[in-house]
Design an enzyme around this catalytic site. Structure first.
Site, short mmCIF file in Angstrom:
data_model
loop_
_atom_site.label_atom_id
_atom_site.label_comp_id
_atom_site.label_asym_id
_atom_site.label_seq_id
_atom_site.Cartn_x
_atom_site.Cartn_y
_atom_site.Cartn_z
CG HIS A 128 -14.04 -34.44 33.20
ND1 HIS A 128 -14.35 -35.69 32.70
CD2 HIS A 128 -14.21 -33.56 32.19
CE1 HIS A 128 -14.71 -35.56 31.42
NE2 HIS A 128 -14.63 -34.28 31.09
N GLY A 309 25.09 -26.17 44.38
CA GLY A 309 25.22 -26.76 45.71
C GLY A 309 25.73 -28.18 45.75
CB CYS A 311 31.27 -27.83 44.96
SG CYS A 311 33.06 -27.82 44.76
CG ASP A 466 35.56 -21.34 43.36
OD1 ASP A 466 34.52 -21.19 42.70
OD2 ASP A 466 36.33 -22.31 43.24
#
Length: 487
Positions: A128, A309, A311, A466
């Site tokens: 609880h 993010g 590479c 790229d």
């Protein structure tokens, strides 16, 4: 509760040991008896948190779910109510539960049930949202699970579950609300290993959300010392929708191989012999690795615009793997053998699409250059073979922009001129290839991706080059710089 009881000829109330629960279920039981209904009650108090429980006793936790299952199976078989109560009273002596929370929960419209600073965890909390017995810094799953099991089985605690080597248990790993399936799998594995390390036989395992605390990030472990009768009732089939239909095969002794045999796609190290090209190939690899590590954050930054993010991280992993290999190995005189080694390294260490792509290129190229055939024409043929292999394995993306980019980035058109260039003109071809690769990389900001994560992003949001193209262009430039220094 009374309405449910009135609908049955005989009722077993399974109650968690909280004052309010006992009062309300007890009231319903008395009212049901006044209606002439046979009612009995079992109190579940399986909490192992407190060494010295208060007068209220141990709290009822997720062990309640298992009592529901076992009692339900007995009822389905037609077992008399008094016998079910007797059997469940015995099972309750063999159940223990402990929870750990990484965050509090919040009743809708209310503030969190307690404050827990980031990076802390709370051991022994209730369902609880009641605070637990101990706070500490978040540790690994293995450490947390061991802490929980040690607390649950500590003989100095009045709430402990007696457990010894050779005992057989049913394990319930219960999601308190906000853990992912991945996290639950990690905790479940840790629980199995921890128990087996203590000589305990893990007979059954259930993992999922069975008794939650709203959005609390946390987990509870329930252990039941099991005999054959317990396992028979646990395995009994049920139409209850939320009950996991598990295998009735013992988990211990019938599980994954924790350390599968290592497999390598690289040639055997003892097959190498150095040659005239070994020195320059070593220097070239060292320069390429240095360049990729230097560009790690730049590549990550470019990748965050269109991907996840990482590479730069994946290229850095490959670079470090090659550096480590160079420290311990001779560079073979045969360029093809070196390319095979590199293909295996990037496949094993780089991962992702990039690792597969580079490994494919290098593997296909390896068969076209040998110690005897390492002329400019042979290298041009190898590069062409590598690029064609990528095109063949690109399947539906083969005619898409992705491979048009790769074709430009690898500067195949320029490099193929090596096969017809007279001696002395090869450096000019390489310089032109590097220039084309650099321009090709810069030009990718104007193209629409048709494969990979970038293909799911609106073209107007993709305004940067790229990162993979930038990495290839940087690699080619590093190769050129080394070769220029050899003149």
């Amino acid at each position: 509760m009374l309405s449910a009881a009135v609908a049955a000829a005989g009722v077993l109330l399974i109650v968690k040991n909280y004052t309010g629960d006992r009062l309300n279920f007890g009231l319903a039981a008395e009212q049901a008896r006044n209606h002439g209904i046979t009612v009995d009650m079992v109190i579940v108090a399986d909490d192992c948190a407190f060494d010295r429980p208060s007068k209220a006793g141990r709290r009822g936790l997720c062990g309640t779910v298992l009592i529901h299952k076992l009692a339900g199976a007995l009822a389905e078989e037609g077992c008399p109510l008094d016998q079910i109560v007797l059997k469940m009273t015995e099972v309750l002596k063999r159940i223990g539960t402990l929870g750990v929370g990484l965050s509090p929960c919040s009743v809708p419209g209310c503030l969190p049930s307690f404050d827990l600073p980031p990076g802390d965890m709370e051991l022994g909390l209730g369902i609880h949202g009641e605070p637990g017995i101990k706070r500490s810094k978040v540790a690994s799953a293995d450490e947390v699970v061991k802490l929980m099991i040690d607390q649950m089985t500590n003989p100095d605690s009045q709430s402990h579950l007696p457990l010894k080597s050779g005992d057989s248990v049913v394990v319930c790993v219960n999601n308190l609300g906000a853990l992912s399936c991945l996290e639950m799998g990690v905790v479940t594995r840790a629980a199995i290993i921890c128990l087996e390390n203590q000589g305990v036989v893990v007979a059954r395992v259930m993992s999922g959300s069975f008794m939650t605390s709203l959005e609390m990030a946390g987990v509870s472990l329930t252990l039941v010392r099991a005999n054959q009768e317990t396992l028979r009732l646990f395995d009994a089939r049920t139409t209850a929708l939320a009950w996991p239909h598990l295998s009735n095969v013992c988990v211990t002794g019938c599980r994954y191989i924790s350390d599968p045999p290592a497999m390598s796609t690289r040639p055997q190290d003892d097959s190498y012999s150095e040659g005239p090209l070994s020195h320059v190939m070593r220097k070239t690899l060292e320069r390429v690795c240095f360049t990729l590590l230097e560009k790690q954050e730049e590549l990550n930054s470019l990748d965050r615009a269109a991907g996840d993010g990482d590479c730069g991280n994946t290229h850095a992993q490959a670079a470090r793997a090659i550096q480590e290999w160079l420290q311990d190995h001779r560079v073979p005189g045969c360029p093809g053998k070196l390319l095979s080694v590199l293909a295996g390294l990037v496949q094993e260490k780089m991962g992702g699409s990039s690792g597969a792509l580079y490994s494919l290129f290098l593997t296909a190229a390896a068969g076209h250059v040998t110690e005897e055939q390492s002329s400019a024409a042979a290298w041009a043929s190898a590069i062409h073979a590598g690029t064609e292999a990528m095109r063949r394995c690109g399947a539906s993306a083969c005619v898409g922009v992705l491979f048009i980019c790769l074709w430009a980035i690898m500067s195949v058109d320029e490099l193929m001129n090596l096969s017809t260039t007279p001696p002395g003109g090869q450096m000019a071809v390489l310089q032109a290839a590097v220039t084309k690769a650099t321009l090709g990389a810069e030009g990718t900001c104007n193209l629409t991706a048709q494969a990979g994560r970038a293909s799911y992003i609106a073209a107007e949001r993709l305004t940067l080059p790229d990162p993979g193209a930038v990495a290839v262009a940087a690699t080619l430039r590093a190769v050129l710089e080394v070769l220029e220094g050899q003149k």
